[in-house]
Write a protein that holds these residues in place. Structure first.
Motif, PDB file in Angstrom:
ATOM      1  N   SER A  88     -13.273   5.880   1.463  1.00 34.00           N
ATOM      2  CA  SER A  88     -13.124   4.913   0.381  1.00 34.00           C
ATOM      3  C   SER A  88     -12.062   3.872   0.692  1.00 34.00           C
ATOM      4  CB  SER A  88     -12.745   5.673  -0.890  1.00 34.00           C
ATOM      5  OG  SER A  88     -12.732   4.818  -1.995  1.00 34.00           O
ATOM      6  N   LEU A  89     -10.950   4.294   1.281  1.00 39.22           N
ATOM      7  CA  LEU A  89      -9.873   3.359   1.596  1.00 39.22           C
ATOM      8  C   LEU A  89      -9.895   2.941   3.065  1.00 39.22           C
ATOM      9  CD1 LEU A  89      -7.280   1.863   0.836  1.00 39.22           C
ATOM     10  CD2 LEU A  89      -6.011   3.959   1.322  1.00 39.22           C
ATOM     11  N   ILE A 132      -4.545   7.925   3.851  1.00 43.28           N
ATOM     12  CA  ILE A 132      -3.601   6.882   3.413  1.00 43.28           C
ATOM     13  C   ILE A 132      -2.656   6.508   4.557  1.00 43.28           C
ATOM     14  CG2 ILE A 132      -1.721   6.342   1.808  1.00 43.28           C
ATOM     15  CD1 ILE A 132      -3.130   8.322  -0.155  1.00 43.28           C
ATOM     16  N   LEU A 138       0.840  -1.198   0.000  1.00 42.39           N
ATOM     17  CA  LEU A 138       0.000   0.000   0.000  1.00 42.39           C
ATOM     18  C   LEU A 138       0.880   1.254   0.000  1.00 42.39           C
ATOM     19  CD1 LEU A 138      -2.792   1.165   0.077  1.00 42.39           C
ATOM     20  CD2 LEU A 138      -2.956   0.649   2.485  1.00 42.39           C
ATOM     21  N   PHE A 161      -3.394   6.061  -4.814  1.00 39.36           N
ATOM     22  CA  PHE A 161      -4.507   6.273  -3.884  1.00 39.36           C
ATOM     23  C   PHE A 161      -4.768   7.767  -3.681  1.00 39.36           C
ATOM     24  CE2 PHE A 161      -3.601   1.859  -2.695  1.00 39.36           C
ATOM     25  CZ  PHE A 161      -4.883   1.361  -2.698  1.00 39.36           C
ATOM     26  N   LEU A 196      -8.351   9.378  -4.296  1.00 37.42           N
ATOM     27  CA  LEU A 196      -9.081  10.016  -3.200  1.00 37.42           C
ATOM     28  C   LEU A 196      -9.407  11.464  -3.545  1.00 37.42           C
ATOM     29  CD1 LEU A 196      -7.172   8.569  -0.108  1.00 37.42           C
ATOM     30  CD2 LEU A 196      -9.583   8.205  -0.668  1.00 37.42           C
ATOM     31  N   THR A 255      -8.402  -0.665  -6.479  1.00 34.26           N
ATOM     32  CA  THR A 255      -6.954  -0.478  -6.356  1.00 34.26           C
ATOM     33  C   THR A 255      -6.438  -1.200  -5.109  1.00 34.26           C
ATOM     34  OG1 THR A 255      -7.271   1.647  -7.422  1.00 34.26           O
ATOM     35  CG2 THR A 255      -5.136   1.268  -6.413  1.00 34.26           C
ATOM     36  N   PHE A 256      -7.243  -1.170  -4.044  1.00 35.50           N
ATOM     37  CA  PHE A 256      -6.875  -1.904  -2.833  1.00 35.50           C
ATOM     38  C   PHE A 256      -6.843  -3.419  -3.114  1.00 35.50           C
ATOM     39  CE2 PHE A 256      -8.063  -3.677   1.458  1.00 35.50           C
ATOM     40  CZ  PHE A 256      -6.844  -3.393   2.055  1.00 35.50           C
ATOM     41  N   CYS A 289     -11.029   3.419  -4.778  1.00 34.00           N
ATOM     42  CA  CYS A 289      -9.944   2.825  -3.994  1.00 34.00           C
ATOM     43  C   CYS A 289     -10.145   1.329  -3.780  1.00 34.00           C
ATOM     44  CB  CYS A 289      -9.835   3.498  -2.636  1.00 34.00           C
ATOM     45  SG  CYS A 289      -9.315   5.199  -2.765  1.00 34.00           S
ATOM     46  N   SER A 309      -4.427   4.444   7.038  1.00 33.74           N
ATOM     47  CA  SER A 309      -4.711   3.098   6.526  1.00 33.74           C
ATOM     48  C   SER A 309      -3.487   2.201   6.664  1.00 33.74           C
ATOM     49  CB  SER A 309      -5.114   3.158   5.052  1.00 33.74           C
ATOM     50  OG  SER A 309      -6.275   3.928   4.902  1.00 33.74           O
TER      51      SER A 309
END
Lengths: 307, 293
Positions: free
Chosen positions: B158-159, B106, B81, B88, B92, B190-191, B187, B109
């Motif tokens: 979102s993340l 981020i 990540l 990200f 975002l 992508t995550f 996200c 996270s």
């Protein structure tokens, strides 16, 4: 039912068996697999498929207890669901035939036994004959034999033919299914040739695979065999059954197989007298789909019997 | 000549692969300024079904991993990540965050994943117990993962919303089928790419995008989902899930914490998806003065 014993057949030269258009087969199968099936037909189709299953256990670790449990399952697929059919047969090794026969009693479910040094078939003919006779003596209603793939691939078609004919004789009243083990035959041309040899030699059923070799019952192989059955029927008037076995574990694939049967050999074959699935985990998947259709909720293996 | 940018196709994540939805449908969420974010898969119940099959088949292997190994893998997610930070950030901000907010989300996270990586081989000691019994038995209760857990991710965040709900569940050895935020879905996929490249076995986490209302019934009634984490905003949907889940007595947890807040990370979020197994082992009195242990 027409008997194969009553007619004199003109045996063709198997070296000149028609060749198969592989691309054509794949396209035809792809079209069959894109048919959409509506809910009601799906439920009826799945019940029909259940009734065509040869519930199978062919493991070195099979015990009488395991076979009894399988036989119980064959008779009580899912007692919570009303009016379910039973499976067609239970398929076991010769040493387990007696146990299965006793456990199934007068349920009407047949006992099928593999024989002829299943799954390799690498044994002398007298041993294969004894193996078959033993299974029949123990009470097997159906015999699933394997062909000698080594001899077939070496071009000894007469050897393969004679062997099947000899086993057919040893079967007596039992119906004979001939396993081609298509995964080892490699090409569809060979599948077609082996199908013809088996049918002319007296097979009541032709069957794709032992379940021990991958790939097993692909739609392409089953299609090729069904077309061989159709051509044989058109020539001789003799019906031969079809049994795809190995790798059919999802109800959707089973339905596709039924569609294929209907669109090739026709409605007469849509009966467990003429079409079977050799499978172990297919029954549970069909049951889960049936309960899903009934309740609307996707099902979990946790609530169905262990295979 | 000006170069045309290549836009990313957002697909869904099932069993370690990125298929399109079987339904062929999509929707185009917009940000506050009315700009379309992307075409996003509108997953159907059949995608959910496939995801549950993938999660179920991944469950045995994941649950049996040594806790230490799970810890390493979760830590690896944080590493990957970190490496995708720029992507990200861009997503975002496209979805409406300021640069400062996005960076904060981020960072949080990544830190939160590392936090749970640390807990992977420690929550057992905290939550398991040795129980006093009045007979000659060694009686202990140990934690076991619940199974396949459905996650309905928060609409906001979102993340961080995905990280806060999914990571404690997989840290505890469960597998996940997650429905990402409907209006902020960028996200999520992508995550999923981060997960796919970080040693997390395929099927351990499955991520769908789409409409909560449409899939709610099937999340609730699916007999092979053992627990649900509901982080959505609708009381009504939660009530529905509680009703639907009676078929297999799912455990339902309402995740209400604000993901940007410290209160949304705790080992209790791991415990929420653990079952307690108690074992009686015949033995002499291990605590007694005459004990030979």
């Amino acid at each position: 039912m027409k008997s194969s014993a009553s007619k004199k057949l003109n045996i063709p030269d198997f070296r000149f068996t028609p060749t198969i258009d592989k691309v054509g087969v794949e396209e035809r199968v792809a079209r069959i697999q894109s048919r959409s099936i509506k809910k009601e037909s799906k439920v009826e189709g799945m019940k029909m498929a259940l009734n065509m299953i040869d519930l199978t256990t062919l493991e070195g670790k099979d015990t009488p207890g395991k076979v009894k449990q399988l036989c119980y399952k064959a008779q009580h697929l899912h007692d919570h669901y009303p009016d379910l059919p039973t499976v067609a047969a239970v398929c076991v090794y010769p040493s387990m035939v007696k146990t299965a026969k006793k456990a199934l009693g007068n349920s009407g479910i047949k006992v099928a036994s593999v024989s002829t040094a299943f799954p390799s078939g690498q044994a002398p003919r007298n041993i294969k004959l004894d193996d078959t006779k033993f299974a029949v003596d123990q009470g097997a209603d159906e015999i699933d034999m394997v062909i000698s793939r080594g001899e077939f691939l070496a071009g000894n078609y007469d050897f393969v033919f004679d062997e099947i004919a000899a086993i057919k004789e040893a079967c007596g009243q039992a119906r004979l299914k001939v396993i081609l083990e298509t995964g080892e035959l490699v090409t569809l041309d060979n599948v077609r040739r082996a199908s013809e040899i088996a049918m002319y030699a007296g097979a009541d059923f032709i069957k794709t695979s032992t379940g021990k070799i991958q790939p097993a019952a692909t739609m392409q192989v089953t299609y090729t065999m069904l077309m061989a059955i159709k051509d044989y029927y058109d020539k001789t008037g003799i019906m031969v059954g079809m049994k795809p076995a190995g790798g059919i574990s999802k109800s959707k694939l089973a339905l596709h197989n039924l569609i294929m049967v209907k669109e090739t050999v026709g409605d007469d074959w849509l009966d467990n007298e003429w079409f079977r699935f050799g499978a172990s985990s297919l029954a549970n998947d069909i049951l889960m789909q049936l309960v899903k259709q009934q309740t609307g909720a996707y099902q979990s293996g946790d609530y169905f019997s262990i295979d | 000549m000006e170069r045309l940018g290549i836009l990313k196709t957002y697909k869904i994540y099932i069993g370690g692969k990125f298929p399109r939805t079987e339904s062929g449908r999509y929707y185009s969420p917009k940000n506050a300024s009315g700009e379309a974010l992307a075409n996003i898969c509108l997953s159907s119940r059949k995608d959910l079904r496939n995801a549950v099959v993938a999660a179920r088949s991944a469950f045995g292997g994941w649950a049996e991993r040594a806790a230490f190994n799970r810890s390493q893998i979760v830590y690896r997610i944080a590493e990957m990540l970190e490496g995708r930070r720029a992507q990200f950030l861009e997503e975002l901000m496209k979805q409406g965050s300021t640069k400062q907010q996005a960076e904060k989300e981020i960072n949080l996270s990544i830190d939160r994943i590392v936090y749970y990586a640390g807990w992977c081989d420690k929550y057992q000691q905290i939550f398991s117990t040795v129980n006093p019994v009045s007979s000659s038995h060694f009686n202990f209760s140990a934690m076991e993962p619940t199974g396949v857990v459905g996650v309905i991710a928060p609409e906001e965040g979102s993340l961080i919303g995905l990280v806060s709900t999914i990571i404690p569940i997989i840290a505890g050895g469960n597998t996940v089928v997650c429905l990402a935020s409907e209006k902020l879905p960028l996200c999520a996929i992508t995550f999923a790419e981060v997960l796919q490249t970080s040693d997390v076995p395929g099927g351990v986490v499955n991520i769908l995008t789409g409409n909560e209302k449409e899939l709610l019934e099937h999340f609730g009634s699916h007999m092979d989902i053992n627990a649900l984490c509901y982080a959505g905003a609708s009381e009504d949907h939660l009530t529905q899930l509680n009703k639907l889940s009676t078929g297999n007595l799912k455990r339902i947890r309402n995740f209400e914490a604000n993901c940007m807040d410290e209160s949304s990370q705790s080992p209790y979020f791991i415990q929420d998806y653990q079952e307690v197994k108690t074992t009686w082992h015949p033995i002499e009195n291990i605590g007694g003065s005459t004990s030979t242990y």
